[in-house]
Motif scaffolding. Sequence first.
Motif, short mmCIF file in Angstrom:
data_model
loop_
_atom_site.label_atom_id
_atom_site.label_comp_id
_atom_site.label_asym_id
_atom_site.label_seq_id
_atom_site.Cartn_x
_atom_site.Cartn_y
_atom_site.Cartn_z
N ASP A 132 46.08 43.16 45.84
CA ASP A 132 46.16 42.79 44.43
C ASP A 132 44.90 42.07 43.97
N ALA A 133 44.34 41.22 44.86
CA ALA A 133 43.11 40.52 44.51
C ALA A 133 42.01 41.53 44.21
N LEU A 134 41.93 42.56 45.07
CA LEU A 134 40.90 43.59 44.85
C LEU A 134 41.17 44.35 43.55
N ALA A 135 42.45 44.58 43.27
CA ALA A 135 42.78 45.33 42.05
C ALA A 135 42.29 44.57 40.82
N VAL A 136 42.28 43.25 40.90
CA VAL A 136 41.88 42.46 39.74
C VAL A 136 40.37 42.33 39.62
N ILE A 137 39.68 42.26 40.76
CA ILE A 137 38.23 41.97 40.67
C ILE A 137 37.34 43.15 41.03
N ASP A 138 37.93 44.26 41.49
CA ASP A 138 37.10 45.41 41.82
C ASP A 138 36.84 46.24 40.55
N PRO A 139 35.56 46.40 40.17
CA PRO A 139 35.25 47.15 38.94
C PRO A 139 35.86 48.55 38.93
N ASN A 140 35.96 49.16 40.14
CA ASN A 140 36.51 50.52 40.20
C ASN A 140 37.96 50.57 39.75
N SER A 141 38.67 49.45 39.95
CA SER A 141 40.10 49.52 39.72
C SER A 141 40.43 49.69 38.23
N TYR A 142 39.59 49.16 37.35
CA TYR A 142 39.87 49.31 35.92
C TYR A 142 39.60 50.75 35.45
N VAL A 179 49.07 33.40 39.41
CA VAL A 179 48.88 33.66 40.85
C VAL A 179 47.43 33.38 41.25
N ARG A 180 47.27 32.83 42.49
CA ARG A 180 45.90 32.51 42.91
C ARG A 180 45.23 33.75 43.51
N ILE A 181 44.03 34.01 43.05
CA ILE A 181 43.25 35.13 43.59
C ILE A 181 42.17 34.54 44.49
N ASP A 182 42.22 34.89 45.78
CA ASP A 182 41.17 34.48 46.71
C ASP A 182 40.25 35.67 46.94
N SER A 183 38.96 35.39 47.01
CA SER A 183 38.03 36.47 47.26
C SER A 183 38.20 36.98 48.68
N PRO A 184 38.49 38.27 48.87
CA PRO A 184 38.70 38.78 50.24
C PRO A 184 37.49 38.54 51.14
N ASP A 185 36.28 38.58 50.56
CA ASP A 185 35.08 38.42 51.40
C ASP A 185 34.31 37.16 51.06
N GLY A 186 34.96 36.21 50.45
CA GLY A 186 34.29 34.95 50.12
C GLY A 186 33.17 35.13 49.11
N GLU A 187 33.27 36.17 48.27
CA GLU A 187 32.17 36.44 47.32
C GLU A 187 32.21 35.54 46.09
N PHE A 188 33.38 35.04 45.78
CA PHE A 188 33.47 34.17 44.60
C PHE A 188 34.52 33.10 44.86
N ASP A 189 34.52 32.06 44.03
CA ASP A 189 35.50 30.98 44.19
C ASP A 189 36.88 31.47 43.76
#
Length: 424
Positions: free
Chosen positions: A6-16, A36-46
Amino acid sequence: VASREDALAVIDPNSYADWDKALDTFDRLRRDTPVVRIDSPDGEFDSFWLLTRYEDAMRVSKDNAHFLNAPRPSVFTSKQGEEFARQITRAQGDESPNLVSSLVALDAPKHPQLRRLTQEWFMPKNLRTIEAAVRELAAKTADRFVAAGPEADFVPLVAAPYPLHVVMQILGVPEEDEPRMLFLTQQMFGGQDEELNKSGLANLSPEQIFQIVTGAVADFEAYFEGLAAQRREHPTTDVATLLANADISARDRAGYYIIVAAAGHDTTSASTAGAMLALARDPEQFAKVKADRSLVPGIVEEAIRWTTPVQHFMRTATEDTQIGDVTIKAGDWLMINYVAANHDPAQFDNPRKFDATREANRHIAFGAGAHQCLGLHLARLEMRLLFEALLDRIDSVELAGEPRRAKSTFVGGLKTLPLRFSAC
Ligand code: HEM
């Protein structure tokens, strides 16, 4: 905490780019974990809190005392982008050129002081003074489109150039300088998603990107200082003249030009293309609005909700506060997701349906509160005049291929819209 998926769905440009899937994700999150808290899967953002309910988006947008825009109003989705954002933020304290001395990244007391300078200019009463010129441009744009028929891509011919030209006109940029200004704005937003690749920045280090971006800002600043000097000598009634005569620093002036230039075209372009997509898919609706032009404003407003071109803005909490079941701590970062809010069934019946007759279409595509879009009346005016001009010239329209969406978590919308149409 949202799942990695879900975190990727929100922050991955491809998902939109897969719109229905993105809306499915927002629906599920809104139902199960609306804050809901979104954590960066790869520590790319706060980490940040994602808000998917309309009422939470409204509350946070309107409470400018407890939820600040500065210092980071949007989330970057690449490693370089995030590091670049950090460098920009660090540079804020000194005199280095930076992007963020713009309305959207400022809070009170400076934000209202700057906003006041052009607030009246962007109100409907004043916009009447440019209506004839915008109508003429709409007519020319519609003529060019019809001449390219019976099949043509609506985005490069109409949706993209028309709002760009309007915004450059109000900033006093002569037509021959438009490509240069467009290039500089793309470079300045080089840390963002698709534009990153377009500007060839994807493989550069954060330091190199920082150099390019700050170089573009410096060029922009020099260009507009020259233009401001001209306007002081030969004043007109445009925004350029207002800003030229304002008692503000060169940096604030450049920041102002930048935010208006950047905010004023891709956004309006996306909702213009969205309106055309809705009409092309629904011949009955096209016939109705063709017969009754009083329906055009409803089409325009619904297209802005339905497309929600600006997908998010961020806020930083100033103190501990409760949103739903969650305690937000002072200093926490929040995402107001306008796409999710504008598809909240608690606010909009059948939100995925394009319904130009919605009563009280109180969407949040323009934001709300102190930062509510400065150009909202201009965007509506541009779209209304363009669709009036198009409806005068076209008898029918349908899709001639699959449209392609932007890959972006920030400003979305269609990048191509192949149409087949018959001229009157
Ligand atoms: C701010 C959306 C068109 C200029 C905003 C914000 C949103 C938005 C959501 C709020 C940011 C926040 O709350 O932090 C849109 C959409 C547009 C559009 C969906 C088209 C359909 C325009 C146009 C202009 C413009 C045509 C100017 C020519 C601005 C400016 C701000 C802004 C200057 C910053 C205002 C502030 O921070 O006080 N826009 N916009 N926008 N918009 Fe628009």
